[in-house]
Structure formats: C-alpha cells, structure tokens
Design a protein around this motif. Structure first.
Motif, short mmCIF file in Angstrom:
data_model
loop_
_atom_site.label_atom_id
_atom_site.label_comp_id
_atom_site.label_asym_id
_atom_site.label_seq_id
_atom_site.Cartn_x
_atom_site.Cartn_y
_atom_site.Cartn_z
N ARG A 1 7.85 -4.44 6.63
CA ARG A 1 6.66 -5.30 6.75
C ARG A 1 6.30 -5.98 5.43
O ARG A 1 5.98 -7.16 5.39
CB ARG A 1 5.49 -4.48 7.28
CG ARG A 1 4.24 -5.25 7.50
CD ARG A 1 3.17 -4.40 8.12
NE ARG A 1 1.96 -5.16 8.34
CZ ARG A 1 0.90 -4.68 8.94
NH1 ARG A 1 0.91 -3.44 9.39
NH2 ARG A 1 -0.16 -5.42 9.09
N ARG A 2 6.34 -5.23 4.32
CA ARG A 2 5.93 -5.80 3.03
C ARG A 2 6.84 -6.93 2.59
O ARG A 2 6.40 -7.86 1.93
CB ARG A 2 5.83 -4.71 1.97
CG ARG A 2 7.10 -3.95 1.67
CD ARG A 2 6.79 -2.76 0.73
NE ARG A 2 7.92 -1.94 0.41
CZ ARG A 2 8.33 -0.89 1.11
NH1 ARG A 2 7.69 -0.55 2.22
NH2 ARG A 2 9.36 -0.18 0.71
N ALA A 3 8.12 -6.87 2.96
CA ALA A 3 9.05 -7.95 2.61
C ALA A 3 8.74 -9.21 3.43
O ALA A 3 8.68 -10.31 2.89
CB ALA A 3 10.49 -7.51 2.83
N ILE A 4 8.52 -9.02 4.72
CA ILE A 4 8.24 -10.16 5.60
C ILE A 4 6.90 -10.81 5.23
O ILE A 4 6.82 -12.04 5.11
CB ILE A 4 8.25 -9.71 7.08
CG1 ILE A 4 9.66 -9.23 7.45
CG2 ILE A 4 7.79 -10.84 7.99
CD1 ILE A 4 9.73 -8.46 8.76
N GLU B 1 15.13 -0.96 1.80
CA GLU B 1 15.16 -0.19 0.56
C GLU B 1 16.12 0.98 0.69
O GLU B 1 16.31 1.51 1.78
CB GLU B 1 13.76 0.31 0.19
CG GLU B 1 13.68 1.07 -1.11
CD GLU B 1 14.11 0.29 -2.35
OE1 GLU B 1 15.33 0.05 -2.53
OE2 GLU B 1 13.23 -0.06 -3.16
N ARG B 2 16.70 1.33 -0.40
CA ARG B 2 17.62 2.45 -0.45
C ARG B 2 16.85 3.76 -0.26
O ARG B 2 15.78 3.94 -0.82
CB ARG B 2 18.29 2.46 -1.82
CG ARG B 2 19.07 3.70 -2.08
CD ARG B 2 19.45 3.71 -3.52
NE ARG B 2 20.21 4.91 -3.79
CZ ARG B 2 20.38 5.37 -5.00
NH1 ARG B 2 19.87 4.73 -6.02
NH2 ARG B 2 21.08 6.45 -5.19
N VAL C 1 0.81 -1.22 0.00
CA VAL C 1 0.00 0.00 0.00
C VAL C 1 0.85 1.27 0.00
O VAL C 1 0.30 2.36 -0.15
CB VAL C 1 -0.99 0.04 1.19
CG1 VAL C 1 -1.99 -1.08 1.09
CG2 VAL C 1 -0.24 0.00 2.52
N GLY C 2 2.14 1.16 0.18
CA GLY C 2 2.99 2.34 0.19
C GLY C 2 4.45 1.99 0.29
O GLY C 2 4.84 0.84 0.11
N GLN C 3 5.25 3.01 0.61
CA GLN C 3 6.70 2.84 0.66
C GLN C 3 7.28 2.87 2.07
O GLN C 3 8.47 2.63 2.24
CB GLN C 3 7.37 3.94 -0.17
CG GLN C 3 7.03 3.88 -1.65
CD GLN C 3 7.52 2.61 -2.30
OE1 GLN C 3 8.65 2.20 -2.12
NE2 GLN C 3 6.64 1.94 -3.03
N SER C 4 6.48 3.18 3.06
CA SER C 4 7.02 3.28 4.42
C SER C 4 7.42 1.89 4.92
O SER C 4 6.92 0.87 4.43
CB SER C 4 5.98 3.90 5.36
OG SER C 4 4.94 3.00 5.61
N HIS D 1 13.93 -5.19 -1.90
CA HIS D 1 13.19 -4.14 -2.60
C HIS D 1 13.79 -3.92 -3.99
O HIS D 1 14.97 -4.21 -4.22
CB HIS D 1 13.22 -2.87 -1.77
CG HIS D 1 12.75 -3.11 -0.36
ND1 HIS D 1 11.43 -3.01 0.00
CD2 HIS D 1 13.42 -3.50 0.75
CE1 HIS D 1 11.31 -3.32 1.28
NE2 HIS D 1 12.50 -3.62 1.76
N GLY D 2 12.98 -3.38 -4.88
CA GLY D 2 13.36 -3.26 -6.28
C GLY D 2 14.63 -2.49 -6.55
O GLY D 2 15.48 -2.93 -7.33
N ASN D 3 14.79 -1.33 -5.93
CA ASN D 3 15.97 -0.53 -6.20
C ASN D 3 17.22 -1.25 -5.73
O ASN D 3 18.22 -1.32 -6.45
CB ASN D 3 15.84 0.84 -5.54
CG ASN D 3 16.92 1.80 -5.97
OD1 ASN D 3 17.80 2.11 -5.18
ND2 ASN D 3 16.86 2.27 -7.20
N LEU D 4 17.16 -1.82 -4.55
CA LEU D 4 18.33 -2.51 -3.99
C LEU D 4 18.69 -3.74 -4.80
O LEU D 4 19.87 -3.97 -5.09
CB LEU D 4 18.07 -2.87 -2.52
CG LEU D 4 19.31 -3.19 -1.71
CD1 LEU D 4 20.25 -1.99 -1.60
CD2 LEU D 4 18.95 -3.69 -0.33
#
Length: 179
Positions: free
Chosen positions: A50-53, A75-76, A13-16, A134-137
């Motif tokens: 949280r989104r990764a876990i 994430e970077r 739902v977001g980036q936080s 995360h995508g950037n990393l």
C-alpha cells in the motif's frame, strides 16, 4: 538511452504490506509528483504494498497512467521470526549475500528479483519508467551494479528517495537525484 527512476516509498506508519502513508508521507507523495513534473514518464511499476502505491498515486493520476503492480518489488523478508538484533542481522546480509535467516530470503535472492524486473524494463520499448519499491530491495539493486554500495548506503536512504538508472548499450549506471 533508457532511464528507470527507482523510487523508495514515502514515510509510512509501519512495515506491513497494508501500512498506509503518514500525513507527512501523503505530503511527500505530492512532492514526488512535483519532482517528476518536468520529466517524461512512459510507465509506472510498483510494489503491491500500500505505501508504495500511495506514494506514486498522485503522479499516476496527473499523468493518466495506470500503476502496474509487480510482486517482485515487495520488500525483502529478512526472517519470519522476530529478530531482536535485526539491524545487525541485516548488516551481516550485506556482507554475506548468501546468508539467510529462517523464513527469509538472502540478499542474493532478493537482488535477483529486482534485477529481473529492471532487465525486463530495459528490454521493453518504453524509455522512461518509474519503479516504486522499498529501501532494502533498491539497495540490493544498486549493490548489483556497484559493489561499493552497501549497508551504510542503505542507512542513508530517505523516505522518499529517487535514483536514476541509465542504460546505454550494455552499461548501466545510477545516481541519486532526489533533493
């Protein structure tokens, strides 16, 4: 031969750091679990976000494995300032990996974090590891192994996405294996 499955988290739902998965993302987490159903996995390491876990929890539960948290997989941070032109700024950090914006880290600094994690995993006894990040990393990791991997490749990543890193001797190769 050691294998690392590098996973980009499911839709959130977001980036936080505490952003949870969307309903679609929760379904994707179960699709990831199915995707890995016939693949041997020795360990799972994830970003503390949280989104990764949540993305890998169904697989961890199915396999009876603990999700090891590694802060280096976060994430970077491009900048601590709100950048209205963040997309162009991000593009420029792929072209100049030393470029750094206020409060953020350069591509090189972020790259070094994830490469350090991968090197440690390759030095362990486990042969089959899932890393959730995360995508950037993850893009910066692939850029480390292939200078041809860049901003356009980052843009083409999906949520989730899975790449396989293989180390044979001193050679590391990678390929996208997500459907």
């Amino acid at each position: 031969m050691k294998k690392i499955y590098v996973v980009r988290h499911c839709e959130a739902v977001g980036q936080s750091p505490d952003a949870q998965l969307t309903d679609k993302g929760l379904k994707q987490a179960f699709e990831l679990c199915e995707f890995f159903s016939n693949i041997k996995i020795d360990q799972i390491i994830a970003s503390p976000y949280r989104r990764a876990i949540e993305s890998i929890q169904p697989l961890a539960k199915r396999l009876g494995l603990e999700v090891e948290i590694d802060r280096r997989l976060t994430e970077r941070i491009l900048s601590t300032k709100n950048l209205s032109d963040w997309f162009e700024k991000l593009r420029s950090t792929f072209e100049d990996i030393e470029l750094k914006f206020e409060g953020g880290e350069s591509s090189r600094e972020a790259m070094n974090r994830i490469v350090e994690v991968v090197d440690e995993i390759f030095s362990r006894n486990n042969d089959h590891t899932v890393v959730v990040t995360h995508g950037n990393l993850m893009s910066l990791l692939f850029m480390f192994y292939s200078k041809d991997f860049g901003f356009d490749n980052w843009k083409s990543l999906s949520n989730p996405d899975v790449f396989l890193l293989i180390k044979e001797g001193n050679q590391v190769t990678f390929k996208r294996i997500w459907k």
